[in-house]
Design a protein around this motif. Structure first.
Motif, mmCIF file in Angstrom:
data_model
loop_
_atom_site.group_PDB
_atom_site.id
_atom_site.type_symbol
_atom_site.label_atom_id
_atom_site.label_comp_id
_atom_site.label_asym_id
_atom_site.label_seq_id
_atom_site.Cartn_x
_atom_site.Cartn_y
_atom_site.Cartn_z
ATOM 1 N N HIS A 178 -5.052 -1.385 20.503
ATOM 2 C CA HIS A 178 -5.852 -2.593 20.725
ATOM 3 C C HIS A 178 -6.846 -2.399 21.871
ATOM 4 N N LYS B 51 -10.515 -0.991 23.709
ATOM 5 C CA LYS B 51 -11.942 -1.202 23.467
ATOM 6 C C LYS B 51 -12.599 0.126 23.106
ATOM 7 N N GLN B 52 -13.202 0.188 21.922
ATOM 8 C CA GLN B 52 -13.868 1.410 21.490
ATOM 9 C C GLN B 52 -15.336 1.399 21.919
ATOM 10 N N VAL B 53 -15.816 2.570 22.336
ATOM 11 C CA VAL B 53 -17.196 2.706 22.806
ATOM 12 C C VAL B 53 -17.843 3.893 22.099
ATOM 13 N N SER C 265 -9.601 1.398 33.893
ATOM 14 C CA SER C 265 -9.102 1.663 32.542
ATOM 15 C C SER C 265 -8.767 3.140 32.368
ATOM 16 N N VAL D 195 -11.915 5.308 23.281
ATOM 17 C CA VAL D 195 -11.246 4.014 23.342
ATOM 18 C C VAL D 195 -10.616 3.907 24.726
#
Length: 202
Positions: A14, A16-18, A35, A91
């Motif tokens: 879950h 955050k993809q970049v 992160s 991610v």
């Protein structure tokens, strides 16, 4: 590699993809690390950018590699710039999620195992940077790798990046070391021919 660490897929499920283009900056050295990340595709490099504009590559993160896993708990700045060496996808998960994840016994062991390997690699990188010549850096790097039955797979461009040397300098050194009987290259693999002499270079 993340594939060797059971349970890590759940940690990033879950996140955050970049998406990054080649040369795009993911994080700067003046940013606080909040992160931990995972490379899904492409390659991310950790670099120091000097005031002169010269970039010193410290570490390359490839598919399956974790990054910022050593400093995610410290609330300190990133140790360098995280830059995409090619089109890449990563991610990232927040520190709070990582803390929740490592609460379990098996997960904690997996995480500490990953951190231990990263610290070992960092130590080797520091040693390589302390060596003065390209030949010394090549010798040190090769002697610290485990050759398979087919030898050590070598991509000159990637190898040069890992050593923080130019591709041309590494290629010339390989050619010279081959002519001296230290190494042999065949079909993309490198074979150490004289380990004693190679150790003598360092």
């Amino acid at each position: 590699m993340i594939s060797r660490e059971p349970g890590f897929k759940d940690l990033f499920s879950h996140g955050k993809q970049v998406e990054l283009c080649k040369g795009e900056i993911l994080h700067r050295s003046d940013e606080t690390c909040r992160s931990m990340g995972l490379v899904l595709s492409g390659e991310i490099r950790l670099s120091r950018v000097l005031s002169s504009g010269k970039e010193i590559s410290l570490k390359n993160f490839r598919v399956g590699d974790l990054f910022a896993d050593l400093i995610v708990f410290t609330a300190e700045h990133y140790p360098g710039w995280l830059i995409a060496s090619e089109p890449s996808r990563v991610v990232e998960v927040k520190r709070s999620r990582v803390l929740e994840f490592i609460g379990g016994g098996d997960a904690l062991i997996s995480y500490l195992s990953s951190v231990s390997r990263k610290m070992t690699h960092l130590s080797r990188t520091i040693e390589i940077l302390s060596l003065k010549t390209v030949r010394q850096k090549i010798a040190f790097s090769l002697l610290n790798q485990e050759p398979g039955s087919r030898g050590i797979p070598v991509n000159v461009t990637r190898f040069a990046s890992d050593l923080n040397c130019s591709r041309e300098a590494v290629s010339r050194a390989f050619t010279a070391m081959e002519s001296e009987g230290l190494l042999k290259r065949k079909d993309g693999f490198l074979f150490i021919q004289d380990k004693v002499m190679l150790e003598g270079i360092i």
